[in-house]
Design a protein around this motif. Structure first.
Motif, short mmCIF file in Angstrom:
data_model
loop_
_atom_site.label_atom_id
_atom_site.label_comp_id
_atom_site.label_asym_id
_atom_site.label_seq_id
_atom_site.Cartn_x
_atom_site.Cartn_y
_atom_site.Cartn_z
N GLU A 145 44.46 37.40 38.06
CA GLU A 145 45.92 37.42 38.02
C GLU A 145 46.48 38.13 39.25
OE1 GLU A 145 48.52 39.13 34.54
OE2 GLU A 145 46.95 37.81 33.74
N HIS A 146 45.84 39.24 39.61
CA HIS A 146 46.27 40.01 40.77
C HIS A 146 46.14 39.16 42.04
CE1 HIS A 146 47.16 43.74 42.91
NE2 HIS A 146 46.20 43.42 43.76
N LYS B 73 48.87 36.54 42.08
CA LYS B 73 50.18 37.17 42.32
C LYS B 73 50.33 37.47 43.82
CE LYS B 73 52.67 41.24 40.57
NZ LYS B 73 52.05 42.42 41.20
N HIS C 94 45.23 43.86 51.48
CA HIS C 94 45.70 44.27 50.15
C HIS C 94 44.53 44.64 49.23
CE1 HIS C 94 49.37 42.47 51.71
NE2 HIS C 94 50.01 43.18 50.79
N GLN D 47 42.31 40.07 34.71
CA GLN D 47 43.25 40.94 35.44
C GLN D 47 43.07 40.78 36.95
OE1 GLN D 47 41.19 41.93 32.96
NE2 GLN D 47 42.73 42.17 31.35
N GLU D 48 41.84 40.76 37.40
CA GLU D 48 41.57 40.61 38.84
C GLU D 48 42.09 39.26 39.35
OE1 GLU D 48 37.48 43.33 39.19
OE2 GLU D 48 37.33 41.21 38.72
#
Ligand SMILES: *Cc1c(COP(=O)(O)O)cnc(C)c1O
Length: 340
Positions: free
Chosen positions: A329-330, A333, A301, A326-327
């Motif tokens: 969180e990704h 997720k 991914h 952001q990284e």
């Protein structure tokens, strides 16, 4: 005595004398170094003594310029330390799981590596260290890569007590740590050398700037051995600019430390996470029930982490650097989706 820990041929070494050693100051015409006279950003040789950087770092670290060696990354400092203190065949101690460069730099200098593994709680094995008192030098990484734990000053003093050689404490991650730097011990132990770098908290990994702080006599010996122009002039410029921004650095570090707590909490919620080791650095060592599979899944991914599962005591563990919010969180997720 520190003198006895420096190899005799290095003690006796006459350093290369650069054109800029024979003249320092300001002149209007430089015809001394065979440089190309037509101006560009880099047509002149850099300062071989890194005076401006030493002045700034000595202020920031409350040490003298004579205690500072400036190198092309801490990797160069590691190599120079070994070449100054260890002759081919001499033993040195590493404490795995730890930073892989110690072993490579030692082997590349034809030294014998004695591995004294950390205990299951990732603490130094003082008995094992004492059994290798004949080694010339010992590497202790604090906070340790990849385990993330910081050694107390008490345990560093215990190492210095049981081990009579050079003790190198690698503090690449010290700016992320809550505990004190081993710099506090420098005044009491001639044999202690602290390594730091601008590659992590200061955000200058691409510029290549590391430094060693130690006894002036040892630092002077290493300086005689180093390549005269080991730090290029673009790096020296960028470093001086960045070292003026310590407030910005501290803001970024606080953000990363806050993110580390958020990522740690989120990881602990996952059923296939067996352990998140407490970290004083900008990464987390995470034990999954299926470490290799998670590594491949993340890679598929587009998220690359470091698989440390092959290191002693790190079975099924991945080392995850803390990224931007952001990284991070990704990443979380992806891991949450993977199990559902
Ligand atoms: C990243 C790291 C360094 C940095 O090395 P540089 O050559 O200064 O980039 C040093 N030691 C450890 C333990 C590290 O993890």
């Amino acid at each position: 005595m520190i003198t006895e820990l420096i190899l005799p041929h290095i003690r006796a070494l006459t350093p290369y004398s650069t054109a800029r050693d024979e003249f320092s100051g300001e002149a209007s015409i430089y015809l001394d170094a065979n440089e190309n006279p037509f101006p560009s950003r880099v047509n002149r040789y850099p300062d071989p003594h890194h005076r401006a950087i030493k002045a700034r770092l000595s202020e920031l670290k409350r040490v003298t310029p004579e205690q500072l060696l400036i190198a092309n990354g801490s990797d160069e400092a590691i190599d120079l330390l070994l070449r100054t203190t260890c002759a081919p065949g001499d033993p040195v101690i590493t404490m795995p799981p730890t930073y892989g460069m110690y072993k490579v730099a030692a082997a590349g200098n034809n030294l014998r590596v004695r591995q004294v593994p950390l205990t299951p709680s990732f603490d130094p094995d003082l008995t094992g260290i004492a059994a290798n008192r004949d080694a010339k030098l010992l590497f202790a990484c604090s906070p340790n890569n990849p385990t993330g734990n910081q050694l107390s000053l008490k345990i560093i003093e215990e190492i210095l007590t049981v081990f009579p050689g050079i003790v190198v404490v690698d503090e690449a991650y010290i700016d992320f740590a809550a505990g004190p730097s081993a710099l506090e011990l420098l005044g009491r132990y001639e044999r202690l050398v602290v390594l730091q770098t601008l590659s992590k908290a200061w955000g200058l990994a691409g510029a290549r700037l590391g430094y060693a702080i130690g006894h002036p006599e040892l630092i002077a010996a290493i300086s005689r051995l180093k390549a005269p122009y080991n730090v290029n002039s673009l790096t020296q410029e960028i470093v001086l600019e960045r070292l003026a921004q310590s407030v910005a650095m501290k803001t970024e570090v606080s953000l990363i430390v806050e993110q580390r707590r958020i990522v740690e909490r989120a990881l602990r919620e996952l059923p296939n996470v067996e352990n998140v080791f407490p970290s004083e650095a900008n990464f987390l060592l995470v034990r999954f029930s299926d470490g290799d599979a998670i590594f491949e899944f993340l890679k598929a991914h587009g998220v690359i982490v470091r698989n440390r599962g092959g290191e002693p005591g790190c079975e099924r563990c991945l080392r995850v650097t803390i990224g931007t919010p952001q990284e991070n969180e990704h990443l979380i997720k992806l891991l949450v989706e993977k199990r559902s």
